[in-house]
Design a protein around this motif. Structure first.
Motif, PDB file in Angstrom:
ATOM      1  N   ARG A   1      -0.029   5.519   6.854  1.00 45.58           N
ATOM      2  CA  ARG A   1       0.580   5.558   5.522  1.00 45.58           C
ATOM      3  C   ARG A   1       2.050   5.860   5.774  1.00 45.58           C
ATOM      4  O   ARG A   1       2.396   6.848   6.420  1.00 45.58           O
ATOM      5  CB  ARG A   1      -0.055   6.643   4.653  1.00 45.58           C
ATOM      6  CG  ARG A   1       0.569   6.673   3.252  1.00 45.58           C
ATOM      7  CD  ARG A   1      -0.032   7.730   2.373  1.00 45.58           C
ATOM      8  NE  ARG A   1       0.167   9.057   2.950  1.00 45.58           N
ATOM      9  CZ  ARG A   1      -0.814   9.961   3.117  1.00 45.58           C
ATOM     10  NH1 ARG A   1      -2.039   9.686   2.740  1.00 45.58           N
ATOM     11  NH2 ARG A   1      -0.553  11.132   3.649  1.00 45.58           N
ATOM     12  N   CYS A   2       2.918   5.004   5.264  1.00 49.30           N
ATOM     13  CA  CYS A   2       4.352   5.106   5.582  1.00 49.30           C
ATOM     14  C   CYS A   2       5.192   5.449   4.370  1.00 49.30           C
ATOM     15  O   CYS A   2       6.124   4.737   4.011  1.00 49.30           O
ATOM     16  CB  CYS A   2       4.817   3.807   6.232  1.00 49.30           C
ATOM     17  SG  CYS A   2       4.043   3.509   7.820  1.00 49.30           S
ATOM     18  N   THR A   3       4.859   6.527   3.678  1.00 50.34           N
ATOM     19  CA  THR A   3       5.671   7.022   2.579  1.00 50.34           C
ATOM     20  C   THR A   3       5.741   8.531   2.664  1.00 50.34           C
ATOM     21  O   THR A   3       4.698   9.174   2.528  1.00 50.34           O
ATOM     22  CB  THR A   3       5.087   6.620   1.211  1.00 50.34           C
ATOM     23  OG1 THR A   3       3.716   6.961   1.179  1.00 50.34           O
ATOM     24  CG2 THR A   3       5.242   5.157   0.924  1.00 50.34           C
ATOM     25  N   PRO A   4       6.799   9.180   2.860  1.00 48.30           N
ATOM     26  CA  PRO A   4       8.122   8.653   3.161  1.00 48.30           C
ATOM     27  C   PRO A   4       8.282   8.248   4.626  1.00 48.30           C
ATOM     28  O   PRO A   4       9.116   7.433   4.960  1.00 48.30           O
ATOM     29  CB  PRO A   4       9.056   9.817   2.826  1.00 48.30           C
ATOM     30  CG  PRO A   4       8.238  11.032   3.088  1.00 48.30           C
ATOM     31  CD  PRO A   4       6.814  10.634   2.729  1.00 48.30           C
ATOM     32  N   ARG A   5       7.465   8.833   5.545  1.00 49.11           N
ATOM     33  CA  ARG A   5       7.505   8.370   6.933  1.00 49.11           C
ATOM     34  C   ARG A   5       6.080   8.103   7.388  1.00 49.11           C
ATOM     35  O   ARG A   5       5.123   8.580   6.782  1.00 49.11           O
ATOM     36  CB  ARG A   5       8.209   9.369   7.827  1.00 49.11           C
ATOM     37  CG  ARG A   5       7.490  10.670   7.999  1.00 49.11           C
ATOM     38  CD  ARG A   5       8.302  11.566   8.887  1.00 49.11           C
ATOM     39  NE  ARG A   5       8.863  12.611   8.088  1.00 49.11           N
ATOM     40  CZ  ARG A   5       8.767  13.888   8.387  1.00 49.11           C
ATOM     41  NH1 ARG A   5       8.202  14.263   9.487  1.00 49.11           N
ATOM     42  NH2 ARG A   5       9.278  14.788   7.597  1.00 49.11           N
ATOM     43  N   CYS A   6       5.923   7.344   8.438  1.00 47.12           N
ATOM     44  CA  CYS A   6       4.596   6.917   8.886  1.00 47.12           C
ATOM     45  C   CYS A   6       3.806   8.061   9.508  1.00 47.12           C
ATOM     46  O   CYS A   6       4.328   8.827  10.316  1.00 47.12           O
ATOM     47  CB  CYS A   6       4.711   5.775   9.893  1.00 47.12           C
ATOM     48  SG  CYS A   6       5.320   4.250   9.168  1.00 47.12           S
TER      49      CYS A   6
ATOM     50  N   SER B   1       5.419  -2.719   3.572  1.00 44.01           N
ATOM     51  CA  SER B   1       4.459  -2.067   2.688  1.00 44.01           C
ATOM     52  C   SER B   1       4.316  -0.585   3.011  1.00 44.01           C
ATOM     53  O   SER B   1       4.797  -0.101   4.033  1.00 44.01           O
ATOM     54  CB  SER B   1       3.093  -2.751   2.804  1.00 44.01           C
ATOM     55  OG  SER B   1       2.504  -2.432   4.043  1.00 44.01           O
ATOM     56  N   SER B   2       3.639   0.126   2.153  1.00 47.17           N
ATOM     57  CA  SER B   2       3.411   1.554   2.351  1.00 47.17           C
ATOM     58  C   SER B   2       2.306   1.830   3.352  1.00 47.17           C
ATOM     59  O   SER B   2       2.149   2.953   3.813  1.00 47.17           O
ATOM     60  CB  SER B   2       3.029   2.210   1.026  1.00 47.17           C
ATOM     61  OG  SER B   2       4.072   2.052   0.095  1.00 47.17           O
ATOM     62  N   TYR B   3       1.506   0.808   3.672  1.00 47.20           N
ATOM     63  CA  TYR B   3       0.383   0.976   4.586  1.00 47.20           C
ATOM     64  C   TYR B   3       0.489  -0.018   5.728  1.00 47.20           C
ATOM     65  O   TYR B   3       0.876  -1.165   5.531  1.00 47.20           O
ATOM     66  CB  TYR B   3      -0.941   0.784   3.840  1.00 47.20           C
ATOM     67  CG  TYR B   3      -1.107   1.774   2.726  1.00 47.20           C
ATOM     68  CD1 TYR B   3      -1.415   3.096   2.999  1.00 47.20           C
ATOM     69  CD2 TYR B   3      -0.935   1.394   1.401  1.00 47.20           C
ATOM     70  CE1 TYR B   3      -1.550   4.021   1.978  1.00 47.20           C
ATOM     71  CE2 TYR B   3      -1.065   2.309   0.370  1.00 47.20           C
ATOM     72  CZ  TYR B   3      -1.379   3.620   0.669  1.00 47.20           C
ATOM     73  OH  TYR B   3      -1.514   4.532  -0.340  1.00 47.20           O
ATOM     74  N   ARG B   4       0.119   0.443   6.919  1.00 48.35           N
ATOM     75  CA  ARG B   4       0.193  -0.409   8.104  1.00 48.35           C
ATOM     76  C   ARG B   4      -1.022  -0.189   8.983  1.00 48.35           C
ATOM     77  O   ARG B   4      -1.618   0.893   8.981  1.00 48.35           O
ATOM     78  CB  ARG B   4       1.454  -0.109   8.904  1.00 48.35           C
ATOM     79  CG  ARG B   4       2.714  -0.358   8.099  1.00 48.35           C
ATOM     80  CD  ARG B   4       3.950   0.001   8.847  1.00 48.35           C
ATOM     81  NE  ARG B   4       5.090  -0.108   7.916  1.00 48.35           N
ATOM     82  CZ  ARG B   4       6.298   0.264   8.211  1.00 48.35           C
ATOM     83  NH1 ARG B   4       6.582   0.743   9.399  1.00 48.35           N
ATOM     84  NH2 ARG B   4       7.265   0.142   7.331  1.00 48.35           N
TER      85      ARG B   4
END
Length: 126
Positions: free
Chosen positions: A67-72, A90-93
């Motif tokens: 999950r990359c909000t605010p950082r991964c 995107s917010s997910y990777r």
């Protein structure tokens, strides 16, 4: 160590045999974009109802879900509210470690919370 590697191969083969097709019938187009030391999954996953992605596996092992909000940061599940967009913007990777070659086809096994297992194919791109 060798038996653990063999066991993971057997488990992946079993998951591939049990897999189903995507929920809405249309196979999503997924690509793996090369990164330093691995590949980043890009594309959109679609399910017929809200669900959670609980794991992604390939022939090289289990992928990391971020999950990359605010950082991964690594997470155990990713929410799938009908459509889950994956990729750099995107917010997910989802990231796979290993050595990949451009044009290589990689089979993926995705497991959802409702115990649905989906088999997909992704092509490695630059």
């Amino acid at each position: 160590m060798r038996s653990r590697f063999l066991w993971s191969r057997v488990a992946l083969a079993a998951l591939l045999c049990l897999g189903t097709t995507p929920a809405q019938g249309a196979t999503p187009t997924l690509t793996l974009k090369l990164t330093h030391g691995g590949a980043l999954l890009s594309g959109a996953l679609r399910v017929s109802r809200t669900d959670e992605l609980t794991g992604v596996w390939s022939s090289v092992g289990r992928a990391r879900m971020l999950r990359c909000t605010p950082r991964c940061e690594v997470v155990g599940t990713l929410p799938v509210p009908g459509v889950l967009n994956l990729g750099t913007g995107s917010s997910y990777r989802v990231v796979l470690g290993g050595n990949f070659k451009v044009g290589q086809k990689v089979s993926l096994v995705l497991r959802y919370r409702n115990t649905q297992i989906t088999n997909l194919m992704a092509t490695v791109a630059r």
